[in-house]
Design a protein around this motif. Sequence first.
Motif, mmCIF file in Angstrom:
data_model
loop_
_atom_site.group_PDB
_atom_site.id
_atom_site.type_symbol
_atom_site.label_atom_id
_atom_site.label_comp_id
_atom_site.label_asym_id
_atom_site.label_seq_id
_atom_site.Cartn_x
_atom_site.Cartn_y
_atom_site.Cartn_z
ATOM 1 N N PHE A 21 37.697 33.845 42.525
ATOM 2 C CA PHE A 21 36.975 32.663 42.048
ATOM 3 C C PHE A 21 35.488 32.962 41.931
ATOM 4 N N GLY A 22 34.936 33.654 42.918
ATOM 5 C CA GLY A 22 33.531 34.023 42.866
ATOM 6 C C GLY A 22 33.241 34.971 41.718
ATOM 7 N N ALA A 23 34.103 35.975 41.528
ATOM 8 C CA ALA A 23 33.906 36.942 40.443
ATOM 9 C C ALA A 23 33.947 36.257 39.085
ATOM 10 N N GLU A 24 34.853 35.290 38.914
ATOM 11 C CA GLU A 24 34.932 34.563 37.646
ATOM 12 C C GLU A 24 33.634 33.823 37.346
ATOM 13 N N ALA A 25 33.038 33.217 38.360
ATOM 14 C CA ALA A 25 31.786 32.497 38.165
ATOM 15 C C ALA A 25 30.652 33.457 37.812
ATOM 16 N N PHE A 26 30.603 34.596 38.470
ATOM 17 C CA PHE A 26 29.563 35.585 38.149
ATOM 18 C C PHE A 26 29.760 36.143 36.737
ATOM 19 N N MET A 27 31.003 36.365 36.334
ATOM 20 C CA MET A 27 31.259 36.845 34.981
ATOM 21 C C MET A 27 30.858 35.816 33.938
ATOM 22 N N ALA A 28 31.008 34.529 34.277
ATOM 23 C CA ALA A 28 30.604 33.465 33.351
ATOM 24 C C ALA A 28 29.101 33.451 33.122
ATOM 25 N N LEU A 29 28.340 34.092 34.007
ATOM 26 C CA LEU A 29 26.891 34.216 33.825
ATOM 27 C C LEU A 29 26.537 35.356 32.879
ATOM 28 N N GLY A 30 27.525 36.148 32.485
ATOM 29 C CA GLY A 30 27.279 37.263 31.590
ATOM 30 C C GLY A 30 27.280 38.614 32.261
ATOM 31 N N LEU A 31 27.582 38.651 33.544
ATOM 32 C CA LEU A 31 27.647 39.933 34.250
ATOM 33 C C LEU A 31 28.929 40.671 33.884
ATOM 34 N N SER A 32 28.886 41.973 33.977
ATOM 35 C CA SER A 32 30.101 42.758 33.753
ATOM 36 C C SER A 32 31.099 42.458 34.867
ATOM 37 N N GLU A 33 32.361 42.799 34.618
ATOM 38 C CA GLU A 33 33.378 42.548 35.641
ATOM 39 C C GLU A 33 33.065 43.302 36.925
ATOM 40 N N ALA A 34 32.617 44.557 36.794
ATOM 41 C CA ALA A 34 32.314 45.357 37.983
ATOM 42 C C ALA A 34 31.173 44.746 38.778
ATOM 43 N N GLU A 35 30.103 44.321 38.088
ATOM 44 C CA GLU A 35 28.967 43.708 38.777
ATOM 45 C C GLU A 35 29.357 42.364 39.386
ATOM 46 N N ALA A 36 30.161 41.589 38.661
ATOM 47 C CA ALA A 36 30.600 40.281 39.165
ATOM 48 C C ALA A 36 31.428 40.435 40.435
ATOM 49 N N ARG A 37 32.350 41.392 40.439
ATOM 50 C CA ARG A 37 33.187 41.626 41.614
ATOM 51 C C ARG A 37 32.345 42.090 42.801
ATOM 52 N N GLN A 38 31.334 42.918 42.516
ATOM 53 C CA GLN A 38 30.483 43.402 43.592
ATOM 54 C C GLN A 38 29.681 42.257 44.205
ATOM 55 N N ARG A 39 29.117 41.392 43.369
ATOM 56 C CA ARG A 39 28.325 40.261 43.895
ATOM 57 C C ARG A 39 29.208 39.275 44.655
ATOM 58 N N ALA A 40 30.422 39.056 44.159
ATOM 59 C CA ALA A 40 31.348 38.179 44.881
ATOM 60 C C ALA A 40 31.666 38.759 46.250
ATOM 61 N N LEU A 41 31.844 40.080 46.315
ATOM 62 C CA LEU A 41 32.134 40.733 47.598
ATOM 63 C C LEU A 41 30.931 40.639 48.538
ATOM 64 N N LEU A 42 29.728 40.819 48.016
ATOM 65 C CA LEU A 42 28.528 40.701 48.852
ATOM 66 C C LEU A 42 28.399 39.294 49.422
ATOM 67 N N ALA A 43 28.648 38.290 48.584
ATOM 68 C CA ALA A 43 28.566 36.899 49.047
ATOM 69 C C ALA A 43 29.602 36.642 50.138
ATOM 70 N N TYR A 44 30.821 37.155 49.934
ATOM 71 C CA TYR A 44 31.885 36.921 50.911
ATOM 72 C C TYR A 44 31.628 37.681 52.201
ATOM 73 N N ALA A 45 31.074 38.885 52.079
ATOM 74 C CA ALA A 45 30.731 39.649 53.274
ATOM 75 C C ALA A 45 29.654 38.927 54.083
ATOM 76 N N ALA A 46 28.679 38.335 53.388
ATOM 77 C CA ALA A 46 27.639 37.577 54.084
ATOM 78 C C ALA A 46 28.237 36.371 54.801
ATOM 79 N N TYR A 47 29.200 35.711 54.153
ATOM 80 C CA TYR A 47 29.878 34.551 54.746
ATOM 81 C C TYR A 47 30.669 34.959 55.991
ATOM 82 N N THR A 48 31.513 35.981 55.833
ATOM 83 C CA THR A 48 32.348 36.385 56.963
ATOM 84 C C THR A 48 31.503 36.917 58.116
ATOM 85 N N GLY A 49 30.493 37.698 57.799
ATOM 86 C CA GLY A 49 29.641 38.242 58.853
ATOM 87 C C GLY A 49 28.880 37.173 59.595
ATOM 88 N N TYR A 50 28.394 36.184 58.854
ATOM 89 C CA TYR A 50 27.629 35.102 59.495
ATOM 90 C C TYR A 50 28.496 34.366 60.516
#
Length: 201
Positions: free
Chosen positions: A135-164
Amino acid sequence: MPTPRKNLPRPATPLSPEAWVKAAQALIIREGVSSVAVEPLAHELGVTKGSFYWHFDSRDALIKAALADWEQDQSADVVTRYGGIADPRRRLRVLLFAAFEDVENGLFFAALALSGEDPRVAPFLRRATERRLAFGAEAFMALGLSEAEARQRALLAYAAYTGYFQLLRATPKAVKEVTDLSGYVHQLADALVPARSPRKA
């Protein structure tokens, strides 16, 4: 929902299966999945064990119901709640703040993560994580990011959530001394959500 066991007499003051599920979830937040047991929960709820066995066959059945309820609310229903926000930038920011402000479910996730190898927990944790990342990757891709960049940003956001929330569960005082939650999420959103959509070549 579990099917009532017809061979048992109905308790004089029966609790709904939802009441048992919520009590089990609260106990998981406090003490982890392994702490879930019928007798202490019945004592906490002020009922006999007969109320439990009217709805559930076993302790494992209750744990599964508690995890299924969490999975539905925190992953499957997320698309319904936030997928309708047309602007992907706003959708991402709203989703980030909603996720971090739901401290109870964040701590529930942190408790599950500690039991990630438990065969009762692993499938729910895996499915919830996969849905959230997609779901996060889809939203990032809707901003115009590549699939690889979108997946990476979604993972960073989720890692920040889980770590917090893992840190908040283990060392709440230390986490709260470092930053307020709103400031933390603002910094995270500013770092991960582009101010403008990237130009396409």
